[in-house]
Write a protein that holds these residues in place. Sequence first.
Motif, PDB file in Angstrom:
ATOM      1  N   SER A 179       5.345   1.838  -6.892  1.00  0.00           N
ATOM      2  CA  SER A 179       3.820   1.898  -7.843  1.00  0.00           C
ATOM      3  C   SER A 179       3.596   2.603  -8.838  1.00  0.00           C
ATOM      4  N   TYR A 180       2.464   1.995  -9.273  1.00  0.00           N
ATOM      5  CA  TYR A 180       1.883   2.635 -11.092  1.00  0.00           C
ATOM      6  C   TYR A 180       0.368   2.363 -10.333  1.00  0.00           C
ATOM      7  N   ARG A 181      -0.216   3.317 -10.439  1.00  0.00           N
ATOM      8  CA  ARG A 181      -1.666   3.604 -10.259  1.00  0.00           C
ATOM      9  C   ARG A 181      -2.468   3.102 -11.113  1.00  0.00           C
ATOM     10  N   THR A 182      -3.460   2.201 -11.675  1.00  0.00           N
ATOM     11  CA  THR A 182      -3.882   1.523 -12.486  1.00  0.00           C
ATOM     12  C   THR A 182      -5.743   1.519 -12.945  1.00  0.00           C
ATOM     13  N   HIS A 183      -6.503   2.210 -11.761  1.00  0.00           N
ATOM     14  CA  HIS A 183      -7.642   2.554 -10.980  1.00  0.00           C
ATOM     15  C   HIS A 183      -7.909   3.362 -12.254  1.00  0.00           C
ATOM     16  N   GLU A 184      -9.263   2.876 -12.645  1.00  0.00           N
ATOM     17  CA  GLU A 184     -10.055   3.762 -13.994  1.00  0.00           C
ATOM     18  C   GLU A 184      -9.983   5.369 -13.704  1.00  0.00           C
ATOM     19  N   GLY A 185     -10.481   5.666 -14.527  1.00  0.00           N
ATOM     20  CA  GLY A 185     -11.528   7.009 -13.951  1.00  0.00           C
ATOM     21  C   GLY A 185     -10.660   8.050 -12.702  1.00  0.00           C
ATOM     22  N   VAL A 186      -9.433   8.210 -12.036  1.00  0.00           N
ATOM     23  CA  VAL A 186      -8.727   8.941 -11.880  1.00  0.00           C
ATOM     24  C   VAL A 186      -7.138   9.073 -12.216  1.00  0.00           C
ATOM     25  N   GLU A 187      -6.513  10.081 -11.646  1.00  0.00           N
ATOM     26  CA  GLU A 187      -5.374  10.210 -12.020  1.00  0.00           C
ATOM     27  C   GLU A 187      -4.623   9.145 -12.528  1.00  0.00           C
ATOM     28  N   THR A 188      -3.556   8.660 -13.676  1.00  0.00           N
ATOM     29  CA  THR A 188      -2.267   7.659 -12.580  1.00  0.00           C
ATOM     30  C   THR A 188      -1.576   8.693 -11.678  1.00  0.00           C
ATOM     31  N   ALA A 189      -0.600   7.916 -11.255  1.00  0.00           N
ATOM     32  CA  ALA A 189       0.256   8.737 -10.318  1.00  0.00           C
ATOM     33  C   ALA A 189       1.711   7.228 -10.066  1.00  0.00           C
ATOM     34  N   ALA A 190       2.823   7.558  -9.976  1.00  0.00           N
ATOM     35  CA  ALA A 190       3.926   6.627 -10.347  1.00  0.00           C
ATOM     36  C   ALA A 190       4.921   7.227  -8.643  1.00  0.00           C
ATOM     37  N   PHE A 191       5.265   5.700  -8.148  1.00  0.00           N
ATOM     38  CA  PHE A 191       6.323   6.002  -7.410  1.00  0.00           C
ATOM     39  C   PHE A 191       7.382   5.315  -7.618  1.00  0.00           C
ATOM     40  N   GLU A 221       0.772  -1.612   0.449  1.00  0.00           N
ATOM     41  CA  GLU A 221      -0.051   0.068  -0.047  1.00  0.00           C
ATOM     42  C   GLU A 221       1.035   1.039  -0.128  1.00  0.00           C
ATOM     43  N   LEU A 222       0.541   2.364  -0.435  1.00  0.00           N
ATOM     44  CA  LEU A 222       1.104   3.734  -0.910  1.00  0.00           C
ATOM     45  C   LEU A 222      -0.211   4.763  -0.858  1.00  0.00           C
ATOM     46  N   ASN A 223       0.790   5.925   0.423  1.00  0.00           N
ATOM     47  CA  ASN A 223      -0.574   6.783   0.395  1.00  0.00           C
ATOM     48  C   ASN A 223      -0.235   7.490   0.711  1.00  0.00           C
ATOM     49  N   LEU A 224      -0.602   9.014   0.250  1.00  0.00           N
ATOM     50  CA  LEU A 224      -0.164  10.270   0.837  1.00  0.00           C
ATOM     51  C   LEU A 224      -1.574  11.121   1.419  1.00  0.00           C
ATOM     52  N   LEU A 238       2.890  11.292  -6.961  1.00  0.00           N
ATOM     53  CA  LEU A 238       1.760  11.781  -6.520  1.00  0.00           C
ATOM     54  C   LEU A 238       1.421  12.908  -5.591  1.00  0.00           C
ATOM     55  N   PHE A 239       1.992  13.865  -5.670  1.00  0.00           N
ATOM     56  CA  PHE A 239       1.615  14.866  -5.329  1.00  0.00           C
ATOM     57  C   PHE A 239       1.005  15.535  -6.332  1.00  0.00           C
ATOM     58  N   SER A 240       0.931  15.481  -8.045  1.00  0.00           N
ATOM     59  CA  SER A 240       0.612  16.283  -8.669  1.00  0.00           C
ATOM     60  C   SER A 240      -0.845  15.440  -9.477  1.00  0.00           C
ATOM     61  N   ALA A 241      -0.617  14.780  -8.887  1.00  0.00           N
ATOM     62  CA  ALA A 241      -1.419  13.379  -8.983  1.00  0.00           C
ATOM     63  C   ALA A 241      -2.911  14.145  -8.224  1.00  0.00           C
ATOM     64  N   SER A 242      -2.301  14.523  -7.332  1.00  0.00           N
ATOM     65  CA  SER A 242      -3.875  15.469  -6.498  1.00  0.00           C
ATOM     66  C   SER A 242      -3.612  16.707  -6.074  1.00  0.00           C
ATOM     67  N   GLY A 243      -2.876  17.147  -6.924  1.00  0.00           N
ATOM     68  CA  GLY A 243      -3.726  18.691  -6.847  1.00  0.00           C
ATOM     69  C   GLY A 243      -2.335  19.505  -6.110  1.00  0.00           C
ATOM     70  N   PHE A 244      -1.310  19.420  -5.979  1.00  0.00           N
ATOM     71  CA  PHE A 244      -0.428  19.587  -5.368  1.00  0.00           C
ATOM     72  C   PHE A 244       1.276  20.095  -6.187  1.00  0.00           C
ATOM     73  N   ASP A 245       1.949  20.999  -6.359  1.00  0.00           N
ATOM     74  CA  ASP A 245       3.122  21.463  -6.302  1.00  0.00           C
ATOM     75  C   ASP A 245       4.097  20.248  -5.972  1.00  0.00           C
ATOM     76  N   ARG A 246       4.978  20.143  -6.256  1.00  0.00           N
ATOM     77  CA  ARG A 246       5.551  19.047  -5.665  1.00  0.00           C
ATOM     78  C   ARG A 246       6.418  20.358  -4.117  1.00  0.00           C
ATOM     79  N   PRO A 247       6.123  19.660  -2.877  1.00  0.00           N
ATOM     80  CA  PRO A 247       7.029  21.060  -2.151  1.00  0.00           C
ATOM     81  C   PRO A 247       8.694  20.780  -1.628  1.00  0.00           C
ATOM     82  N   ALA A 248       9.092  21.702  -1.652  1.00  0.00           N
ATOM     83  CA  ALA A 248      10.478  22.392  -1.420  1.00  0.00           C
ATOM     84  C   ALA A 248      11.510  21.343  -0.874  1.00  0.00           C
ATOM     85  N   GLY A 249      12.366  21.658  -1.324  1.00  0.00           N
ATOM     86  CA  GLY A 249      13.227  20.859   0.156  1.00  0.00           C
ATOM     87  C   GLY A 249      13.159  19.054   0.070  1.00  0.00           C
TER      88      GLY A 249
END
Length: 238
Positions: A131-143, A74-77, A203-214
């Motif tokens: 991880s690579y998100r394959t769920h239909e109907g949502v933004e893909t995300a890779a880690f 499992e992988l979560n943000l 993961l950040f961009s898939a949830s609408g965030f810019d990648r945090p600095a640092g």
Amino acid sequence: MSNADRDSRHLLSMRWRDAVFAHWPVECDVIEPTLPEGLAVDTGPDGRAWLSVVGFVMADIRPRFSPIGRSFPELNLRTYVRHGDATGVYFYNLDADDRLSVALARRLFKLPYYRAEMRVTERDGEIRFRSYRTHEGVETAAFDATIEPQGAPEPVEPRSLAAFLVENYRFFVAGDGALYEGAVSHEPWAIAPAELTVRENTLFSASGFDRPAGEPLVQYAPGEAVTAGRIRRAEHRL
């Protein structure tokens, strides 16, 4: 919350194994617009809000009294929130490599679980999490990242930043026009500092965030036995 304090009416039991925590500090106004009504940003002892990527193997998850369990990564943000005087985490996604478990978690816990192709491997003391998100109907995300623990795991100090980031036993979720809360129970984490090498993280961009600095604060934990109960409507709290 210790094993002795666990609710005997728990719904699920499992073990979270090879837990990887990567925490990025962000400004509160980055988080506030993303939270459902009833939740507010919680800040650590440093006064900052945080976004955390957390990955682990959910091993031998099973309903109470079931002799058969399932295991999958499992992988979560997530971020850290308050509801009145209660604190907990709020998930933007929980990607998992198990179609049945994803469907059940979405229905029973109203959590944003998504199907993903995932692989966790260990070599020469390093753990690689892909991880690579394959769920239909949502933004893909890779880690894709490798973590290398540095030293032996030790219990976190109470009221420390480490405790704020990992010692969380309540989660909140919005659904059907209401706010719900759920709880998990396990022994306090023993964690080790770690180095993280990230090859890819969307993961950040898939949830609408810019990648945090640092650079993130990175932690590793071998694992803990965990129980989880049913969700309920969040209580009205001042």
